[in-house]
Design a protein around this motif. Sequence first.
Motif, PDB file in Angstrom:
ATOM      1  N   LYS A  54     -12.152   2.227  -3.725  1.00 15.35           N
ATOM      2  CA  LYS A  54     -11.458   2.646  -4.938  1.00 15.35           C
ATOM      3  C   LYS A  54     -10.524   1.563  -5.477  1.00 15.35           C
ATOM      4  CE  LYS A  54     -11.720   7.645  -4.297  1.00 15.35           C
ATOM      5  NZ  LYS A  54     -12.395   7.858  -5.606  1.00 15.35           N
ATOM      6  N   HIS A  55     -10.614   0.387  -4.886  1.00 19.25           N
ATOM      7  CA  HIS A  55      -9.830  -0.763  -5.354  1.00 19.25           C
ATOM      8  C   HIS A  55      -8.331  -0.469  -5.371  1.00 19.25           C
ATOM      9  CE1 HIS A  55     -13.671  -2.526  -6.457  1.00 19.25           C
ATOM     10  NE2 HIS A  55     -13.958  -1.437  -7.151  1.00 19.25           N
ATOM     11  N   ARG A  56      -7.855   0.102  -4.253  1.00 22.04           N
ATOM     12  CA  ARG A  56      -6.432   0.365  -4.089  1.00 22.04           C
ATOM     13  C   ARG A  56      -5.848  -0.635  -3.093  1.00 22.04           C
ATOM     14  NH1 ARG A  56      -8.295   3.733  -7.397  1.00 22.04           N
ATOM     15  NH2 ARG A  56      -7.337   5.766  -7.796  1.00 22.04           N
ATOM     16  N   ILE A  57      -4.590  -1.000  -3.299  1.00 19.68           N
ATOM     17  CA  ILE A  57      -3.892  -1.862  -2.355  1.00 19.68           C
ATOM     18  C   ILE A  57      -2.653  -1.139  -1.851  1.00 19.68           C
ATOM     19  CG2 ILE A  57      -2.576  -3.061  -4.171  1.00 19.68           C
ATOM     20  CD1 ILE A  57      -2.887  -5.601  -2.348  1.00 19.68           C
ATOM     21  N   VAL A  58      -2.449  -1.162  -0.550  1.00 17.85           N
ATOM     22  CA  VAL A  58      -1.360  -0.411   0.072  1.00 17.85           C
ATOM     23  C   VAL A  58      -0.052  -1.186  -0.064  1.00 17.85           C
ATOM     24  CG1 VAL A  58      -0.498   0.600   2.215  1.00 17.85           C
ATOM     25  CG2 VAL A  58      -2.951   0.678   1.687  1.00 17.85           C
ATOM     26  N   GLU A  59       0.903  -0.575  -0.766  1.00 18.75           N
ATOM     27  CA  GLU A  59       2.211  -1.193  -0.973  1.00 18.75           C
ATOM     28  C   GLU A  59       3.232  -0.707   0.050  1.00 18.75           C
ATOM     29  OE1 GLU A  59       3.035  -3.563  -2.961  1.00 18.75           O
ATOM     30  OE2 GLU A  59       1.248  -3.690  -4.231  1.00 18.75           O
ATOM     31  N   THR A  60       3.035   0.515   0.562  1.00 12.75           N
ATOM     32  CA  THR A  60       3.974   1.051   1.556  1.00 12.75           C
ATOM     33  C   THR A  60       3.218   1.883   2.592  1.00 12.75           C
ATOM     34  OG1 THR A  60       4.480   3.173   0.472  1.00 12.75           O
ATOM     35  CG2 THR A  60       5.744   1.249  -0.253  1.00 12.75           C
ATOM     36  N   ILE A  61       3.705   1.801   3.829  1.00 17.43           N
ATOM     37  CA  ILE A  61       3.221   2.653   4.921  1.00 17.43           C
ATOM     38  C   ILE A  61       4.444   3.326   5.517  1.00 17.43           C
ATOM     39  CG2 ILE A  61       2.086   2.730   7.184  1.00 17.43           C
ATOM     40  CD1 ILE A  61       0.637   0.122   6.391  1.00 17.43           C
ATOM     41  N   TYR A  62       4.369   4.624   5.699  1.00 19.11           N
ATOM     42  CA  TYR A  62       5.506   5.365   6.249  1.00 19.11           C
ATOM     43  C   TYR A  62       5.016   6.200   7.415  1.00 19.11           C
ATOM     44  CZ  TYR A  62      10.029   7.796   6.165  1.00 19.11           C
ATOM     45  OH  TYR A  62      11.268   8.273   6.486  1.00 19.11           O
TER      46      TYR A  62
END
Length: 380
Positions: A54-62
Motif C-alpha cells: 500500500k506504499h506506506r512508510i512507518v513514521e512511529t512505532i508504539y
Amino acid sequence: MRPISVYIHIPFCIKKCKYCDFVSFPIVKQDVAAYFDALIKTALPRAAKLLTSKHRIVETIYIGGGTPTAVPQAHLAELLTSSVNALPISRDVEVTVEMNPGTADASYISKILACGGRRISIGVQSFNDRSLRFLGRIHNARQARNCFENVRAAGCRNINIDLIYGTPGESLDDVMHSVDTAISLAPEHISVYGLSIPEGTALHKRLRAGEFTLPSPDQQRKVYETIRDTLRAAGYIQYEVSNYAKPGLECRHNLNYWRRGEYIGLGCAASSYLDGVRSRNVNSVAEYVERMANGASVVCQSERLSKEERVEEAVMLGLRLREGISLSQLLRDEGIRLLQTRRNQIQKLATAKLVNIENDFLRLTDDGVLVADEVIAWLT
C-alpha cells in the motif's frame, strides 16, 4: 509514500491496577512465549507485506500495554529488533516503549535502547506513595525516581512521565509535589490525566459502594489550572489537553491519532485505521495466537465511517489539540465548510470565549479546554 503509525499491544501485567480497564492479563510464561512468537513470526511479516503493497512508510512505532517491560527482556528485545528490521520505517522513526517502575533494571533498559527503542514512556502516575497504593500501582515514589534516572543514564534523550491527579484525599500540595518532582527530573514530555474510574474496575466497585468520593468539578478545575500554569512556566508547551512537551518533542505517535492519520494495530485488542476502515483485533491472547497460527484474520470487528462520522471525529480529536482544527484541511478531506455547517454553535462558543478562530484554525481557548467535552458535544 504515505505515512502510517504502528501500535503493538503487549497485554501482560504483573498486577492489574485498580483503575485500569485496558485489555491485560497476568503473566503466564507459556502465553507470553507463544504470543511473542505470533507477533514476531507472523504479525510483523504480514504487516510489512501489507504496508509495502500500500506504499506506506512507518513514521512511529508504539509498544504499549499492559506492561511491555513486565515480560522477559529477551522477548521485548527480539520484538523491537524485528520491528525496526521488518517494517518499512522512515529514517527518523519514533519508537516508544511503555515502562512501569519496578519492572526493568538498568540492564533491561539498556537492551531496549540498543534494540531500537528511542523514546521511553514511564507510568509513574504519582510521586506520592499513598496515592500509588490507592491506585494499586506496584511501585513506590523512590522506585519511580530511580526508574527515570536509570533510563536517562542509559542514554535515552526522549522520556515521558505519566501522572494522574484527582485521587481521593489528595490535596493540591500533594499533586503539585508530583508535578514539581517530575519537572525537577527534566523529562522531555509530561502527560497529566485526571483520574478516570471506568465501570468494571476495582475502584469503580468501591466508588459505587460509597467507600470514597471523587473531587468536585471546581476542585478538579483548580488543580488542572495550577498544573497547566506550572508546566508552562517550566518551559513545557501544552500541545493537547493532557500533554505537555519541550519544543519539538511532542509525541508524534499520538499526534498522528489526533490528526486522524492512519495506523495499524498488532496484537490482541489492538485497533487499526486504514483506507477509511476502522477495525479491532480479538481480545483473547489464546484466540489471537491460534488465528495467527492458522493463517486466519485476527479482526473481530470493522466499520467504514460515514462522512458525518468522519467529520464528528475530526472535531472531537482536533479540538483536543491546542492547534485546533484546520478548516481548510477539513474542507479538502471531507468537503465540509465547518463555519457554515456549525455557524450558530461556533458563534455562541466564540461569544462565550470558549473557542477562537485564527489563521485557518478553530481552537479551544484556555477556558474552553476546561469544558472541552461539553464544547465538543455542542459541535458534534
